[in-house]
Design an enzyme around this catalytic site. Structure first.
Site, PDB file in Angstrom:
ATOM      1  N   HIS A   3       0.855  -1.195   0.000  1.00 36.97           N
ATOM      2  CA  HIS A   3       0.000   0.000   0.000  1.00 36.97           C
ATOM      3  C   HIS A   3       0.892   1.247   0.000  1.00 36.97           C
ATOM      4  CE1 HIS A   3      -3.779  -2.065   1.923  1.00 36.97           C
ATOM      5  NE2 HIS A   3      -3.310  -2.704   0.864  1.00 36.97           N
TER       6      HIS A   3
ATOM      7  N   GLU B 144       0.922   4.067   1.745  1.00 35.69           N
ATOM      8  CA  GLU B 144       1.425   4.556   3.039  1.00 35.69           C
ATOM      9  C   GLU B 144       2.501   3.630   3.594  1.00 35.69           C
ATOM     10  OE1 GLU B 144      -1.636   3.512   2.176  1.00 35.69           O
ATOM     11  OE2 GLU B 144      -2.966   3.888   3.846  1.00 35.69           O
TER      12      GLU B 144
ATOM     13  N   CYS C  38      -5.898   1.815   5.982  1.00 33.12           N
ATOM     14  CA  CYS C  38      -6.550   0.554   6.329  1.00 33.12           C
ATOM     15  C   CYS C  38      -6.009   0.046   7.670  1.00 33.12           C
ATOM     16  CB  CYS C  38      -6.268  -0.474   5.229  1.00 33.12           C
ATOM     17  SG  CYS C  38      -4.571  -1.084   5.247  1.00 33.12           S
TER      18      CYS C  38
ATOM     19  N   CYS D 224      -2.097  -0.341   7.522  1.00 35.35           N
ATOM     20  CA  CYS D 224      -1.349   0.916   7.460  1.00 35.35           C
ATOM     21  C   CYS D 224      -1.541   1.731   8.742  1.00 35.35           C
ATOM     22  CB  CYS D 224      -1.751   1.713   6.227  1.00 35.35           C
ATOM     23  SG  CYS D 224      -1.243   0.869   4.710  1.00 35.35           S
TER      24      CYS D 224
HETATM   25 ZN   LIG Z   1      -3.231   0.179   3.786  1.00 34.72          ZN
END
Ligand SMILES: [Zn+2]
Length: 156
Positions: free
Chosen positions: A53, A55, A83, A86
């Site tokens: 992801h 981040e 999410c 993260c």
């Molecule tokens: Zn994430």
């Protein structure tokens, strides 16, 4: 334009890079003392890596730049609400401030489904600013998925 909006436009540029690669357009920037130290975009499909992801990649890069796992005095900018993974990485890296664009009602763990960034029993809590350039951030995602559905239809 505020400073937060300015850095969010850089995160949006990262998201656009993801989009050009056929990745879900999500981008992130990490700043320290007002300077960009890391930028990243979603690479989940390219790397076939569930942790890739925006981040998460930005956090790894920032830690490398600083030479420490503690991302103190940093701000993370991301186009979509972090999410569960993260948000966890943000807590673990002690990032003091998180700025995000669009809410993620289906997976967001920074206020929508739960709020791991401001969970009282953790020893770290982050300041969260949301809705920065929200329309631009969510428009990117809406257009991407619209295009995806369109492409699927036309190949049938
Ligand atoms: Zn994430």
């Amino acid at each position: 334009m505020t400073t937060d909006e300015y850095f969010m436009t850089l995160a949006i540029q990262e998201a656009q890079k993801a989009e050009r690669m056929g990745e879900v357009p999500i981008g992130a920037i990490i700043t320290k003392n007002g300077e960009v130290i890391a930028r990243a975009h979603n690479l989940r499909e390219t790397l076939q890596q569930p942790t890739a992801h925006a981040e998460h990649l930005a956090i790894e890069r920032a830690a490398k730049v600083i030479g420490s796992w503690r991302l103190e005095a940093c701000t993370l900018y991301v186009t979509l609400e972090p999410c569960v993974m993260c948000a966890g990485a943000i807590v673990m890296s002690r990032i003091p401030r998180v700025v995000y664009g669009a809410d993620d009602p289906k997976g967001g763990c920074s206020g929508s489904l739960m709020n791991l960034l401001q969970y009282n029993d953790f020893n770290h809590r982050a300041i969260v600013e949301k809705g920065i350039l929200q329309d631009n951030c969510s428009q990117l995602l809406t257009n991407f998925f619209k295009q995806l559905r369109h492409n699927k239809k036309s190949t049938k």
